[in-house]
Design an enzyme around this catalytic site. Sequence first.
Site, PDB file in Angstrom:
ATOM      1  N   CYS A 110       0.812  -1.239   0.078  1.00  0.00           N
ATOM      2  CA  CYS A 110      -0.034  -0.180  -0.194  1.00  0.00           C
ATOM      3  C   CYS A 110       0.692   1.176  -0.025  1.00  0.00           C
ATOM      4  CB  CYS A 110      -1.068   0.052   1.137  1.00  0.00           C
ATOM      5  SG  CYS A 110      -0.440   0.208   2.731  1.00  0.00           S
ATOM      6  N   ARG A 148      -3.286  -0.525   5.536  1.00  0.00           N
ATOM      7  CA  ARG A 148      -3.905  -1.684   4.799  1.00  0.00           C
ATOM      8  C   ARG A 148      -2.795  -2.888   4.736  1.00  0.00           C
ATOM      9  NH1 ARG A 148      -5.491   1.890  -0.260  1.00  0.00           N
ATOM     10  NH2 ARG A 148      -3.515   2.569   0.200  1.00  0.00           N
ATOM     11  N   ASP A 194      -8.319   3.634   1.851  1.00  0.00           N
ATOM     12  CA  ASP A 194      -7.133   3.905   2.949  1.00  0.00           C
ATOM     13  C   ASP A 194      -7.852   4.522   4.217  1.00  0.00           C
ATOM     14  OD1 ASP A 194      -4.973   4.675   4.513  1.00  0.00           O
ATOM     15  OD2 ASP A 194      -3.613   5.272   2.588  1.00  0.00           O
TER      16      ASP A 194
END
Length: 152
Positions: A8, A14, A123
Amino acid sequence: MIKILFVCHGNICRSVMAQFVLQDMVNRRGLAAQFLIDSAATSREELGNGPHYGVRQKLRKAGVPVLAHRARQIVPADYARYDMLIGMDRANLQNMRRMFGGDPAGKCSLLLDYTARPGEIADPWYTGNFDETYDDVLEGCTALLEHLRVRP
């Protein structure tokens, strides 16, 4: 051994959540020896930082062990080292391909591509919704593990 790298933007939300969720899933199924699971970032913004407190809080609530982790950035050698490089959103995927000099072996994908609803994982750094991110990560990791059809 199946080697998976989750990616990520900063490697504190994440991707590390996906790493810990999938690691917990394979551990519970007795499959740990068949996997190498890690995570990394496309940016340098969070290098050396541990998982975001919202990630730690959500994983503890869900009963998923929070492992030792420090954010790192992907490097070109990761492309050869891992079998699967799994991003969380299209910007991650684009940056991964740029940083790896392409994707000639077709190793790069998005986590939700393995589900019935391909797309991006939001996110939580921006949304603040760690529950929604966890649900998406859990769905993606469950589908990924089923896709791999690994048995003890």
